[in-house]
Design a protein around this motif. Structure first.
Motif, mmCIF file in Angstrom:
data_model
loop_
_atom_site.group_PDB
_atom_site.id
_atom_site.type_symbol
_atom_site.label_atom_id
_atom_site.label_comp_id
_atom_site.label_asym_id
_atom_site.label_seq_id
_atom_site.Cartn_x
_atom_site.Cartn_y
_atom_site.Cartn_z
ATOM 1 N N THR A 1 0.959 3.713 -3.133
ATOM 2 C CA THR A 1 0.450 5.058 -2.857
ATOM 3 C C THR A 1 1.424 6.106 -3.371
ATOM 4 N N ASN B 1 0.822 -1.209 0.000
ATOM 5 C CA ASN B 1 0.000 0.000 0.000
ATOM 6 C C ASN B 1 0.857 1.259 0.000
ATOM 7 N N PHE C 1 -11.629 6.497 7.830
ATOM 8 C CA PHE C 1 -11.374 7.443 6.740
ATOM 9 C C PHE C 1 -10.236 8.395 7.101
ATOM 10 N N SER D 1 -2.580 8.758 6.432
ATOM 11 C CA SER D 1 -1.517 7.870 5.950
ATOM 12 C C SER D 1 -1.071 8.269 4.549
ATOM 13 N N THR D 2 -2.038 8.551 3.677
ATOM 14 C CA THR D 2 -1.704 8.980 2.317
ATOM 15 C C THR D 2 -0.960 10.312 2.329
ATOM 16 N N ASN E 1 -9.586 5.060 -3.212
ATOM 17 C CA ASN E 1 -9.320 3.897 -2.360
ATOM 18 C C ASN E 1 -10.586 3.420 -1.656
ATOM 19 N N ASN E 2 -11.345 4.365 -1.124
ATOM 20 C CA ASN E 2 -12.585 3.989 -0.439
ATOM 21 C C ASN E 2 -13.627 3.448 -1.412
ATOM 22 N N THR F 1 -7.652 9.161 -1.785
ATOM 23 C CA THR F 1 -8.412 8.573 -0.679
ATOM 24 C C THR F 1 -9.820 8.195 -1.124
ATOM 25 N N VAL G 1 -4.381 14.225 -2.371
ATOM 26 C CA VAL G 1 -4.618 13.194 -1.367
ATOM 27 C C VAL G 1 -6.106 12.872 -1.269
ATOM 28 N N TRP G 2 -6.951 13.896 -1.413
ATOM 29 C CA TRP G 2 -8.396 13.687 -1.330
ATOM 30 C C TRP G 2 -8.881 12.753 -2.441
ATOM 31 N N GLY H 1 -6.888 6.632 6.788
ATOM 32 C CA GLY H 1 -6.501 6.491 5.388
ATOM 33 C C GLY H 1 -6.001 7.794 4.793
ATOM 34 N N TYR H 2 -6.678 8.884 5.110
ATOM 35 C CA TYR H 2 -6.275 10.188 4.568
ATOM 36 C C TYR H 2 -4.923 10.626 5.120
#
Length: 285
Positions: free
Chosen positions: A90, A86, A151, A157-158, A108-109, A105, A101-102, A154-155
């Motif tokens: 990424t 990942n 969420f 982390s990215t 990914n979701n 993310t 990033v948005w 995840g955001y």
């Protein structure tokens, strides 16, 4: 990745979660070589060996305590693999979404939504059918809170991978998991042996030294690249008349070796300048 994390926590204790996922650094090295064709230095590989030793020792100790679940261990390894992949992908995919990033993310979701529905329907159909209309408001409140935090994780982390690197992301995750281990032991009033703590310390120490080694290597590589570019730009300002490409290459390498020699004294500087001048005169003639 999130799925394997949750399954790992389902079958293993929170305190052992860090050790179960400690192979992320190892798989990061493996996939960096396989996918990016980037080799790892000997010092970094020694740190990886220390992590593996600590991991194996921790598994043995946990097994002797009678609290080890092999299926949970498999899910922990799978979580380490997916976590390493990942972070690498990424970093590779961020330029494709213009560094947003948005957007990444969101994608990914969205992918997780379509990929998870068939799995949930296959494995959890009967429990969902029996309890879907009999759940309390508290259950849905907890589910919503979990979704929000998921969420956010995840955001963040990215975003961390974008501003640092996959390696930094994995190392910070290891540090977080180590703190989580200590808190879990305190909160759940668990009693662990000295060998159990030593195995965790070995893994954490190996991960920390690995991060330090890679950081030093990165700094040296960046410094060397800057020095070469500076010397290369200096050489391009020297015009050699009447020489072919081979002579230019030879003169360039000689000049770079001369500039990069940090141990020269004044006499050597005079002699080398004289040799360089005579070589230049011969090329011009």
């Amino acid at each position: 990745m999130v799925c394997f994390n949750n399954l790992c926590l389902k079958y293993l204790s929170v305190s052992f979660y860090f050790l179960a996922r400690s192979l992320t650094t190892i798989f990061n090295v493996i996939f960096t070589y396989l996918l990016l064709n980037t080799k790892t230095s000997t010092k970094a590989l020694i740190c990886c060996a220390a992590i593996i030793v600590g991991y194996c020792a921790g598994v043995i100790v946990e097994g002797n305590l009678g609290s080890l679940s092999w299926i949970g261990l498999v899910f922990g390894i799978a979580s380490s693999i997916t976590c390493a992949l990942n972070s690498i992908y990424t970093a590779k995919c961020l330029p494709k979404v213009e560094g947003s990033v948005w957007r990444l993310t969101f994608y990914n979701n969205l992918n997780s939504l379509f990929l998870s529905i068939p799995i949930i329907g296959l494995l959890e159909y009967q429990p969902i059918k029996e309890h879907f209309f009999h759940t309390s408001a508290y259950f849905w409140f907890i589910m919503v809170i979990s979704g929000i935090f998921g969420f956010a994780i995840g955001y963040i982390s990215t975003l961390q991978i974008q501003v640092t690197s996959p390696l930094t992301h994995n190392v910070s995750g290891t540090a977080k998991a180590a703190a989580q281990t200590v808190l879990a032991v305190i909160i759940y009033h668990e009693i662990k042996s000295i060998s159990w703590w030593l195995s965790n310390i070995v893994v954490l120490g190996g991960s920390a030294v690995y991060a330090a080694v890679r950081h030093i290597e990165h700094e040296q590589k960046s410094k060397g690249s800057m020095n070469f570019n500076r010397n290369d730009n200096y050489f391009t300002s020297v015009v050699v008349v009447g020489s072919d490409d081979k002579d230019v290459d030879d003169a360039k390498h000689g000049l770079l070796n001369f500039v990069n020699n940090d141990n020269r004294n004044d006499d050597d500087l005079y002699d080398k300048n004289r040799v360089l001048s005579s070589s230049k005169d011969s090329l011009v003639s």
